[in-house]
Design an enzyme around this catalytic site. Structure first.
Site, PDB file in Angstrom:
ATOM      1  N   SER A  30      32.623  46.639  32.784  1.00 56.67           N
ATOM      2  CA  SER A  30      31.504  47.476  33.207  1.00 56.67           C
ATOM      3  C   SER A  30      31.780  48.967  33.164  1.00 56.67           C
ATOM      4  CB  SER A  30      31.087  47.086  34.628  1.00 56.67           C
ATOM      5  OG  SER A  30      32.191  47.208  35.499  1.00 56.67           O
ATOM      6  N   ASN A  73      44.247  40.684  38.804  1.00 62.54           N
ATOM      7  CA  ASN A  73      44.886  41.904  39.275  1.00 62.54           C
ATOM      8  C   ASN A  73      46.338  41.668  39.663  1.00 62.54           C
ATOM      9  OD1 ASN A  73      42.529  43.268  38.934  1.00 62.54           O
ATOM     10  ND2 ASN A  73      41.942  43.228  41.084  1.00 62.54           N
ATOM     11  N   ASP A 126      40.871  44.703  45.902  1.00 59.88           N
ATOM     12  CA  ASP A 126      40.293  43.793  44.910  1.00 59.88           C
ATOM     13  C   ASP A 126      41.234  42.606  44.702  1.00 59.88           C
ATOM     14  OD1 ASP A 126      39.181  42.480  42.790  1.00 59.88           O
ATOM     15  OD2 ASP A 126      38.876  44.263  41.568  1.00 59.88           O
ATOM     16  N   ASP A 172      45.625  47.242  39.185  1.00 59.78           N
ATOM     17  CA  ASP A 172      44.315  47.662  39.668  1.00 59.78           C
ATOM     18  C   ASP A 172      44.366  48.305  41.046  1.00 59.78           C
ATOM     19  OD1 ASP A 172      41.731  48.098  40.360  1.00 59.78           O
ATOM     20  OD2 ASP A 172      41.064  46.035  40.198  1.00 59.78           O
ATOM     21  N   GLU A 183      52.184  51.147  30.682  1.00 58.60           N
ATOM     22  CA  GLU A 183      52.961  50.176  29.929  1.00 58.60           C
ATOM     23  C   GLU A 183      52.294  48.806  30.053  1.00 58.60           C
ATOM     24  OE1 GLU A 183      56.811  49.323  31.644  1.00 58.60           O
ATOM     25  OE2 GLU A 183      56.115  49.932  33.631  1.00 58.60           O
ATOM     26  N   LEU A 184      52.410  48.022  28.994  1.00 60.27           N
ATOM     27  CA  LEU A 184      51.914  46.656  29.039  1.00 60.27           C
ATOM     28  C   LEU A 184      52.875  45.809  29.853  1.00 60.27           C
ATOM     29  CD1 LEU A 184      50.856  46.148  25.327  1.00 60.27           C
ATOM     30  CD2 LEU A 184      49.340  46.257  27.284  1.00 60.27           C
TER      31      LEU A 184
END
Length: 509
Positions: A206, A359, A354, A373, A312-313
């Site tokens: 979104s 997350n 959240d 998150d 970073e991933l």
């Protein structure tokens, strides 16, 4: 293989006010020796034990993420005028669609639709809503998803299904619009900041979409790019959605929708401020320093702005995938989630609110929970928390008088409600306190908390005299989400010890 920090799954929580998840690539601040020294800019700190452990590349249990097959490339309307024109067309279309469906039903030409007997929620109107929100995106879509993720004891299943479809079909920006945003945020020479940059996003939701890239120092990163116009249109977008929901009368009375919208406006203003997320992430890194159970990804400040996040991933799997692992692993992950949730509230007074399963990543090789998150992170007043922990303690001890008194003190009720409502409020808290009641293993696979609360919902909605305290919207979202996660994982854990360890060391004001 690296797993991104972003996943667009949504969870239904046991008894919260609302929840929404967008593409989640969040970060903590990395110290930079020099903005002009690329050899030091991109290097994470090497001296943290947890980071060294999490840096190991897993060879299994890594799941790639991709856009939905139904996602389309569509430009995001960025000006207020263009967004209002899209919403205006939607409202007009919904009205005509409802009238047409009503007439069709009267003459027997309309078959029962998938969602509801309501003429407003006809299949044609559902398609209108899905198409418009997928195109416009932004706060209206996110607030709608917050409502849809609420437990179906509160929200009709057809509304949940509607926003589930929107979420699954999230569109992404065309390349020209993506490049325009990158240029406006990082400069016209933004390409020189990356060794590689994949212009096709791997996730979209979104508020933004996420791309995979590689830094000049060969570090794989995820770059989240905020859609144009969403930050500036939060109020107007939510107002439009509220008008549609009120006009349709598809939500039950007693939800205090306006109050929920006010909280949503505030939280969404936080989530579109990526610099604020960086600060929240850094704060969590400091609070959890020395606890190797948890890991927070690095970010790259020179590649991030208020509307772009570069991190970073991460390695690992989202927690819904942990449900397929062995019982010991499921128990271990559930304990880490629940303990973190209680520490955030009662020890830090600062919570990432959240609880979406995506997350959190679990890295099986390092046995760590990777936290993502931090956009919806917020502080809680110590005086509120002092009373709230007593509520949980009272529920665990099944002291109904204490719980009733404290609920009034916190503002969940005025004290002048009917006995039926006060009793329902107390019973709901008692149900949520059940896992903490006994010093024994609690089997979440057999919990009946959801069923008990479902029975109380009609009374609570019918007789409420006041909206819940502002803190409860995010707090119950997180606590209930943690409980639901434990249920999803069929956890068998001793919750009593987790809570008692925190309560016994709690410092009251």
């Amino acid at each position: 293989m690296f797993k991104s920090c972003c996943r667009c799954n949504f969870v239904k929580i046991i008894n919260s006010n609302y929840l929404l998840h967008g593409p989640n690539i969040y970060y903590s601040t990395v110290e930079i020796a020099s903005e002009n020294n690329n050899s030091s800019i991109d290097k994470p700190k090497p001296d943290i034990k947890a980071r060294v452990r999490a840096k190991k590349k897993p060879t299994t249990d890594v799941i790639s993420q991709k856009l939905s097959d139904k996602s389309k490339e569509r430009a995001v309307p960025s000006s207020r005028v263009s967004r209002m024109l899209n919403y205006g067309g939607l409202v007009a279309g919904l009205g005509l669609g409802a009238l047409s469906e009503s007439l069709r039903k009267q003459i027997g030409l309309s078959a029962a639709n998938t969602y509801s007997d309501s003429s407003f929620l006809s299949e044609a109107n559902i398609e209108r809503i899905v198409s418009t929100l997928c195109k416009v995106r932004g706060a209206a879509l996110k607030f709608g998803q917050m409502l849809s993720i609420q437990d179906n004891n509160f929200i009709p299943k057809e509304v949940q299904q509607l926003f589930d479809r929107v979420r699954a079909n999230a569109d992404f920006m065309p390349q020209w619009q993506t490049e325009r945003l990158l240029s406006s945020e990082l400069g016209n020479d933004w390409k020189s900041l990356f060794k590689e940059f994949n212009m096709m996003p791997f996730a979209a939701a979104s508020i933004g979409q996420v791309h995979q890239a590689v830094t000049l120092n060969n570090i794989p990163v995820a770059v989240k790019i905020q859609y144009p116009g969403v930050a500036e249109s939060i109020d107007s977008d939510i107002d439009t959605l509220l008008s549609i929901l009120n006009f349709s009368k598809i939500l039950p009375e007693g939800l205090f929708l306006e109050q929920a919208a006010d909280v949503a406006r505030r939280e969404l203003s936080w989530e579109v401020d990526y610099k604020r997320e960086a600060q929240s992430s850094a704060k969590f890194k400091e609070l959890l320093d020395g606890d190797d159970d948890y890991f927070i990804a690095d970010c790259f400040p020179h590649l991030s702005t208020k509307r772009i996040l570069t991190t970073e991933l991460l390695q690992g799997v989202p927690l819904d995938e942990v449900a397929f692992m062995d019982q010991n692993t499921r128990n271990r992950v559930s304990i880490m989630v629940l303990r973190l949730c209680l520490r955030e509230l009662f020890e830090f007074n600062y919570m990432q609110t959240d609880p979406n399963w995506s997350n959190f990543f679990y890295n099986k090789e390092t046995d760590q929970l990777c936290l993502l998150d931090f956009g919806a992170s917020r502080a809680y007043n110590k005086s509120f928390v002092d009373v709230y922990i007593k509520v949980i303690d009272g529920a665990a001890r099944y002291d109904t008088r204490v719980v009733e008194s404290l609920l009034t003190k916190l503002g969940f009720q005025t004290g002048f409600e009917s006995k039926a409502l006060i009793s329902a409020n107390v019973e709901a808290v008692m149900a949520l306190g059940k896992p903490f009641a006994n010093d024994e293993v609690f089997d979440f696979s057999k919990q009946d908390i959801t069923y008990k609360i479902k029975e109380l919902i009609p009374t609570m909605l019918r007789h409420r005299l006041t909206s819940p305290p502002e803190e409860s919207y995010s707090l119950h979202r997180k606590l209930s989400g943690a409980f639901l996660l434990c249920t999803k994982l069929n956890a068998k854990i001793n919750c009593y010890n987790i809570f008692r360890d925190i309560y016994d060391s709690y410092n009251f004001k």
